[in-house]
Structures are given as C-alpha cells and as structure tokens.
Design a protein around this motif. Structure first.
Motif, mmCIF file in Angstrom:
data_model
loop_
_atom_site.group_PDB
_atom_site.id
_atom_site.type_symbol
_atom_site.label_atom_id
_atom_site.label_comp_id
_atom_site.label_asym_id
_atom_site.label_seq_id
_atom_site.Cartn_x
_atom_site.Cartn_y
_atom_site.Cartn_z
ATOM 1 N N CYS A 1 -8.783 -32.114 31.603
ATOM 2 C CA CYS A 1 -9.919 -31.340 31.112
ATOM 3 C C CYS A 1 -10.885 -32.263 30.373
ATOM 4 O O CYS A 1 -10.476 -33.005 29.481
ATOM 5 N N CYS B 1 -7.872 -24.837 26.820
ATOM 6 C CA CYS B 1 -9.037 -24.544 25.986
ATOM 7 C C CYS B 1 -9.996 -23.553 26.640
ATOM 8 O O CYS B 1 -10.982 -23.143 26.043
ATOM 9 N N HIS C 1 -12.004 -24.059 29.089
ATOM 10 C CA HIS C 1 -13.227 -24.675 29.592
ATOM 11 C C HIS C 1 -13.335 -24.508 31.113
ATOM 12 O O HIS C 1 -12.377 -24.707 31.848
ATOM 13 N N CYS D 1 -9.655 -24.823 32.494
ATOM 14 C CA CYS D 1 -8.607 -25.444 31.687
ATOM 15 C C CYS D 1 -7.813 -24.326 31.021
ATOM 16 O O CYS D 1 -8.372 -23.469 30.351
ATOM 17 N N CYS E 1 -10.728 -31.021 26.285
ATOM 18 C CA CYS E 1 -9.558 -31.197 25.413
ATOM 19 C C CYS E 1 -8.546 -32.184 25.989
ATOM 20 O O CYS E 1 -7.497 -32.412 25.406
HETATM 21 ZN ZN ZN Z 1 -9.445 -28.030 28.020
#
Ligand code: ZN
Ligand code: ADP
Ligand code: ZN
Length: 801
Positions: free
Chosen positions: A547, A510, A512, A507, A550
């Motif tokens: 994601c 964020c 991730h 992502c 987020c």
């Molecule tokens: Zn994210």
C-alpha cells in the motif's frame, strides 16, 4: 455575384455568423457554395480556412471595406446545400458553433492539415498548363504552385471532368497507386501483322488491349489473371504500343467475398411492416416509424427489403448502427444483399479508407450507406429511406461539441428529402416509445421470433447466497449449465458488465483505494500490461505490491475484469475454450472480426466479453447466455440507469436460441427483486415501459420533461464553483417559474484531467425564455475562456458522470 458569405474556422460566438468577402475576378463564376476557401482574418496576415455558405451581389460602394478571398481549397463543393442548411439548424439546436458542425460533417482527413494533388485526365488545349503536367500525371495542388490565372483554368477543367483532385494528409492518407498500362495503338490490324505468331503472350496482350483500348489496365491483374508475362508488357512499352502510368488504387475496406443473398420470404408481421414503409417511400412521405420487435424477430430483414424498395425507386438508403453493433456479421448481411452498391463508414477503417468511402458516396457511386453515428452526414443526394437500428443506444448522442443526437439529425434529413425513417429496437428509448403512444411516430410491432421460436428461458440467480457459499463469481447453476452446454457441443456467451467501477485496488489495513492523481476515479487493474490505468486520462503506473500509504502488504483487488473471469473459468472447467472480447483484446485493427470468426468456426466454445457482445451477434449454436453481474449499472447516478440495465439484459439474452435450438439465459445479480432485472428476464418491454413511465412521471424526468445539462469546469475548483453559482442564479432569474433547475453540484466524477466540474440540470416542458437565456450564458462564457473556464451546454444529455 461579387461577394461570398464565409463561415470561418474561428470557433467563437462573435464569429458564429457568415463574414462577407470579395470574390476576386479570377474566381467569379467559379466559386460555388460548399467549397472551402482560405481567407484573411482579423488583423495582420492570419489566414484561416472557411466554408462558402452563400454567394451574392453587393453594390460597389458597399464592398470597399471588404477583404478578398485568398484562394480556394476545393475545385468543387465538398458540402451541398442540404448539409449547409443542416449545419445552421444543428448549431442552433445544440448551442454550438456552425463551424464545428460543418467540420463534423467531413471525414477527418479533410479536417487535418492536408495537401492536395491534381491529376490530368486526357489532353488539354492549354499549352502552358499542359506543360505543368508534362513529366507526370499527378502534381501537387497548392497556392504556391499555381498562379491565380492557372487556378481559374483548373476550375474550368474540373467542371469538364478533365482533371481530378485528391486530398492527402501528410504521410497518412496518401492515395495508394499502382502500375497500369495505357493503350497507344490506333491501328490494331497493322500491329497484329507485326507480331510473330509464336509470341503467344504478346498476342494475348494485344487482344486485351483491343478489348479495352481506352482504359488503363492494372499491370498486377494482367500478370495474375491473364497469365501474361511482364516481359511481354515491357516489350510493348519499348515498341510504343502501350505506356506505363500509375493509377490511384481504391482502398476497399471490405475484404470478404460477396456472396449474394436473396431476400427471404417475409412472415406476415414483417410483410405488414414492409408494406407500411414502402407506401411512405412511394409517397415521399417523411413519416417516422418505430419498429418495435423482440430480439430475433427479423427486423434486419425488414430493413433490407425496404432499402431494396428505395433503390428500386432510384433513391438511396442510409442505415445507422451503433458503433459497437457494427459487427462484421451486420456489415456482411448488408453487403451480401446489395454488393458493391454499399459504402461502409466505421471507426475500424483507416482515415484513408474512410475518405475513400466518403468520396464514393459524394460521387454518387454508393446507393446504400451503413455506418455509425457520423455516417448520418453521408453526402447522399437523394435519400429514400433512413434507418436507425437499436435506436435507443446511447452512442447515438455525441458527447462532445456539437452535441447532436443522431435521431434528430435523421428526422431533419428525412423531412428535407421527403422520405420515411425507421427507428428499430427491441427496447425503444422511452422518449421514442412515448412519441409513438401519442401518434407522433407510427408504431409497428414484431411481437414474435422468426419461425415461432420461443424466447429463451431466463433464470435469475441471487448472488448474495452464492457468495456466502463459495465466494466465486460463477454460481453453481451457471457452472452446471456451462458444463452441460459445452459437453453437448453448443456454445456459450458470457457477459461481464463493466459499467461503473471495477478492478480497483484497496488496502485492507488503511482502506486506501488507489486513485488517479489527475481524476477523481480509481485506477483499473490491467493484467496484460501489469499496470493500473486511468480510463479517463490515460495515466498509468505499475501494479503496487504494498500500500503506498501505510506500506501494508495486505492489499486486495476488487471487482473482476474479463481476464480474471477467464482465468477462473479455465480452472473450474478445463474443457472450456475461451475467447475474450473487450477493449483490450479488440484494440488492433481486425481483432474484433477475428474473434468473431473464430467463435463462428467453433474454435472456442465460450465467448466472454463486456457489453460489446450484447448486440447484433447471430450465432445459431449459442444456447446459453450468462450475465455474470447484472447490477453494476443500476446504482449509477443517472435517471436512465434502470432503462440501460433493462436494455442490456434484454439484448444479451436475445443472443441465445436464435436458430432451431432452444436457448437459456442465467442472470446473476445481487438485486433479484429489481423490476428492471425481473422484467428483462421475461423480455417484457411493454410492462417495463409502463412501470418506468410511472417512475419518470413521479420524478419529473424524460419523456415528461426535457433536460439540459450545463457543465462548468476550470482548473481552479474555486472558480468553477463560483461561476456555476453565477450561471445558476442567472438562469433562476430568467427562466419561467415552471422550469426546474437542479444544482449546481459537483459532477459525480468531479475531477478529470485536473479540471473540476460542476453541473446544473435544467428540466422544462415549455420555456419561452430558455433559448435566449442559454445563448446569453454561451456568450458570457466566451469572455471567460481566456481565464481557463469552460461552459458546455448539453441538450438531452445521456451522460451524467
Ligand atoms: Zn494501506
Ligand atoms: P433481429 O434483427 O430482429 O434481432 P434478425 O433480423 O437478426 O432479427 O433475424 C433473426 C434470424 O432470422 C436471422 O438469422 C435471419 O436471417 C432470420 N430471418 C429473418 N427473417 C426471416 C424470414 N422471413 N424467413 C426466414 N428467416 C428469417
Ligand atoms: Zn485520470
């Protein structure tokens, strides 16, 4: 002889030694070493499988406490004395249990839950036993079916070859049978008179029977090959001239026609190599040869001709190939030289086919065995030569219990049979090359390609600049050469190195990364199934659009799988006809072979694949090899990372320009100055060897030091860590001062299938206390097993992930 020593199928430290059992009267003189038996074990009525590893005599008063063998599982030995000895050596050497070693040596169909049948061949005197077979030839063989007395008789009949035993796995490896007819005529002259002169089919059939009066004739073949009608056959059945039976069909895993291929006239380097090995074969000398030959130098021809010498000497040959290199091409080359004398064992065969091949070997019907790792245990009885092709390959090391190295087993068996070993490679392992340096192995060089064909010209492309220019995974230079090669009607092999991490989802908002919930590893994207998969535990889920953390839509996929590379290439060069070869496209049986056949027939001009395509392929029209990403293996936490990269690049480069056309190789990399990549581009193994030896020396790694990896794992991270420190403290207190102990540290991939892994690396040159200390660790670990703790001891590990 009243007592048998039995290794029971209870893999613990306490049972890692033979148990004595009484031989019941009806089995006396019939039980043999190497047979499997059912024995009572422990308290209660538990029965387990066991292997008889010895037979002896005990005084009557010593045997009163012994239990008796319940029954036999085989009518003749399934393991010979050599393999039993080997199992005990292996257990000791790999810190594993002898029972695991014994089971490893047999085809899986014999390990699983099984049933067996006995088949009557011909007449037997024993009326009551004959009655058991009355209605059919083949009947189930198990202890509920036959009395002890009958079992005893069967064992005698087996010795006289009057019955045949077959093992089956329920529903899986049932032997295939088919209809056949068996002649009943004794006076052919009389029958000839009976048949009308116009009944041509019947006359034909009669002649056939006269020619083969004693053997079953397959109905299918009579109809297809001799053009005799079914009605003629049925007519003969009615008249009692023949009787119909079912016979076992041998599964033949090799579906191609054999085109016998004559030995080639050797060049002088090959001749020298063959002469040296031949001398060792003739003198029954267990010499180990390291055959170091550049790609395309004709190593395979050296193997084939030395195998021929072993056969001429009335001995057998065993040839090992890494699974991934066991291509139809390689198999074809051996089959086309030695025909039906060859048995093949590899993972592409069904369990039934593997079992059939094993049985052919065990019955002495195969003189040459070609196979991957487990074929090293092929029950050949008189070996004259053992070959390990691509001896450096990591797949020769078993990563599970028992953690043996095929090379060690090969050398052990060669010593037993007094025969030579050839370790062949363009890029020998540093360990083997160093042994050759010391004179432990005999070094033979093949420095030139056949017909003085030059090695392909290699260009290294720096991708840092390319990515800045256009962001594609194909460099301008590679694209230009691809177009040119395709336009000339030649072919291209493209490799996408997929060791390490690729095709993961990130992502951008964020940061991730989509991870497996059970393992510390990112999930890999699979476009064909539209899923994200874990390559360690098999977990899979749909590819997300947002994601999961987020909820941003700004997610990106990194790394490139073969699918994405193929899609890109099709866009860039529309005339590229691409065949993809990777784990996904080769899952189905025969798929691998299919892809290679299509490529060989020029149904495509680009073969795009993973490491799978680096080894053993020999296509004359391949003039360009491209490596899309040479680096992915380089930064793995493994002291052999450079060696692996060098090997892989050298191997794949060797696929180009193998016939009279010149070859070219393009290596794309972000580390153009890395020594492994640079030296691979000139295929300069000797220089790489020198350089890498210096580095290993500085860092105290193999071949200067031996390595042992101890892995401690548990579902509880706390328990794994605690135990790891205990083991490491124990080792530190008990090993010699010069021995180096690294760790404990969490393994690079610290969690797999929800288990936490810690590892300790031991490096040593000579340590008298080592064996005992590790046996102690093994013993202690047994006590902890119930608490969910596991300890694995891996000598000379090849995998540090
Ligand atoms: Zn994210
Ligand atoms: P390697 O195993 O060393 O990569 P191969 O055994 O595949 O090399 O040989 C490369 C090619 O050369 C093969 O096509 C093989 O058939 C051919 N070849 C090998 N030895 C000879 C020879 N003595 N004469 C002619 N051709 C040969
Ligand atoms: Zn997982």
């Amino acid at each position: 002889m009243n007592v048998a020593d039995v290794i029971v199928d209870v893999p613990t430290m306490q049972t890692n030694t033979p148990y004595s059992y009484l031989i019941p009267d009806d089995l006396k003189g019939r039980l043999e070493t190497g047979m499997r038996v059912v024995v009572p074990f422990g308290n209660g009525n538990r029965k387990v499988e066991g292997f008889v590893v010895g037979i002896g005599n005990l005084a009557q008063d010593k045997t009163t406490t012994l239990k008796s063998i319940s029954s036999i599982m085989d009518l003749s030995p399934v393991l010979n004395n050599e393999l039993i000895k080997l199992s005990s050596w292996m257990a000791n050497k790999t810190y594993s249990f002898q029972i695991s070693c014994l089971l490893t040596m047999l085809p899986s169909v014999m390990k699983a839950e099984y049933s067996s049948t006995v088949e009557l061949i011909g007449e037997i005197d024993d009326k009551s036993l004959a009655n058991r077979f009355k209605k059919q030839q083949v009947i189930p063989f198990d202890e509920d079916h036959f009395s002890k007395a009958e079992m005893a008789k069967l064992s005698d009949l087996k010795k006289r070859n009057q019955i045949k035993m077959t093992y089956h796995v329920q529903n899986k490896a049932k032997p295939k049978t088919e209809l056949a007819i068996l002649n009943q005529i004794t006076d052919f002259a009389e029958v000839t008179q009976e048949i009308s002169k116009n009944a041509t089919a019947q006359i034909k059939l009669l002649k056939l029977l006269q020619k083969f009066p004693d053997q079953p004739l397959i109905q299918r073949k009579i109809v297809n090959e001799n053009a005799i009608s079914i009605s003629a056959i049925n007519n003969f059945v009615k008249k009692g001239f023949v009787k119909k039976i079912r016979v076992e069909k041998y599964r033949n895993p090799y579906k191609h026609q054999i085109v016998l291929n004559k030995p080639k006239k050797l060049n002088s380097d090959q001749q020298i190599a063959v002469n040296k090995v031949d001398r060792a074969i003739a003198q029954h000398h267990d010499r180990v040869f390291l055959l170091e030959g550049v790609t395309g130098s004709g190593k395979t021809e050296v193997y084939l001709q030395t195998i021929q010498h072993a056969i001429n000497d009335k001995r057998q040959a065993l040839m090992l190939v890494p699974e991934i290199a066991l291509t139809p091409q390689m198999v074809g080359r051996v089959k086309n030289r030695f025909g039906s004398q060859v048995a093949i064992i590899h993972s592409g065969l069904s369990n039934g086919e593997k079992y059939d091949e094993w049985r052919r070997i065990n019955q002495g019907e195969a003189q040459v065995v070609v196979g991957a790792r487990s074929a090293i245990f092929a029950p050949l009885k008189n070996i004259g030569l053992i070959i390990l092709d691509e001896e450096h390959d990591a797949s020769y090391k078993q990563d599970d219990n028992p953690r043996y190295h095929t090379r060690d087993v090969a050398i052990w068996r060669a010593a037993y049979h007094h025969c030579p070993v050839i370790l062949g490679s363009a890029t020998p392992s540093l360990e083997s090359r160093a042994r050759a340096e010391k004179g432990v192995y005999d070094l033979i060089l093949l420095p030139n390609r056949i017909n003085q064909q030059s090695l392909p010209q290699v260009t290294i492309v720096d991708m840092t600049q390319e990515i800045e220019k256009h962001g594609d995974i194909f460099s301008t230079e590679l694209l230009n050469d691809l177009k040119q090669t395709i336009n000339q009607g030649n072919q291209v092999v493209l490799m996408l190195n997929r060791r390490g991490f690729s095709s993961f989802m990130l992502c951008r908002d964020c940061g991730h990364v989509l991870m497996c919930p059970n393992c510390d590893i990112s999930l890999t994207m699979h476009l064909d199934s539209h899923t994200m998969k874990c390559h360690y535990c098999g977990f899979e889920e749909a590819i997300p659009n947002i994601c999961p953390v987020c909820h941003s839509k700004n997610i990106r996929y990194f790394g490139t799988g073969t699918e994405r590379a193929a899609q890109q290439l099709e866009k860039l060069i529309p005339e590229a006809k691409i065949l993809r070869m990777d784990v996904d496209t080769t899952k189905r049986k025969g798929a691998h072979e299919n892809i290679l056949r299509k490529f060989g027939n020029h149904e495509a001009n680009v073969l795009l694949g993973t490491q799978m395509i680096a080894k053993g392929l020999d296509f004359p029209d391949v003039t360009l090899v491209g490596v899309l990403n040479a680096d992915t293996g380089l930064d793995l936490p493994d002291f052999r990372a450079s060696e692996r990269t060098f090997d892989l690049l050298t191997q794949v480069s060797g696929r180009a320009g193998r016939s009279d056309k010149n070859g070219k190789v393009i290596i794309q990399t972000f580390n153009p100055d890395n020594y492994a990549i640079k030296l691979a581009s000139t295929q300069n193994y000797e220089k790489f060897f020198q350089k890498e030896m210096e580095l290993r020396h500085l860092a105290d790694y193999a071949p200067y030091y031996f390595t042992i990896k101890v892995t401690i794992s548990s579902l509880s991270e706390h328990q794994a860590a605690k135990e790891a420190y205990q083991v490491s403290n124990y080792l530190k207190g008990n090993l010699e001062k010069d021995t180096i102990i690294l760790g404990p540290t969490p393994r690079p991939i610290a969690r797999v299938k929800s288990r936490y892994y810690y590892q300790i690396i031991i490096k040593y040159k000579r340590d008298q206390n080592l064996d005992q200390a590790l046996k102690h660790v093994q013993q202690v670990s047994q006590k902890e097993i119930r608490k969910g703790l596991r300890i694995a001891i891996d000598p000379e590990p090849v995998n540090f992930m």
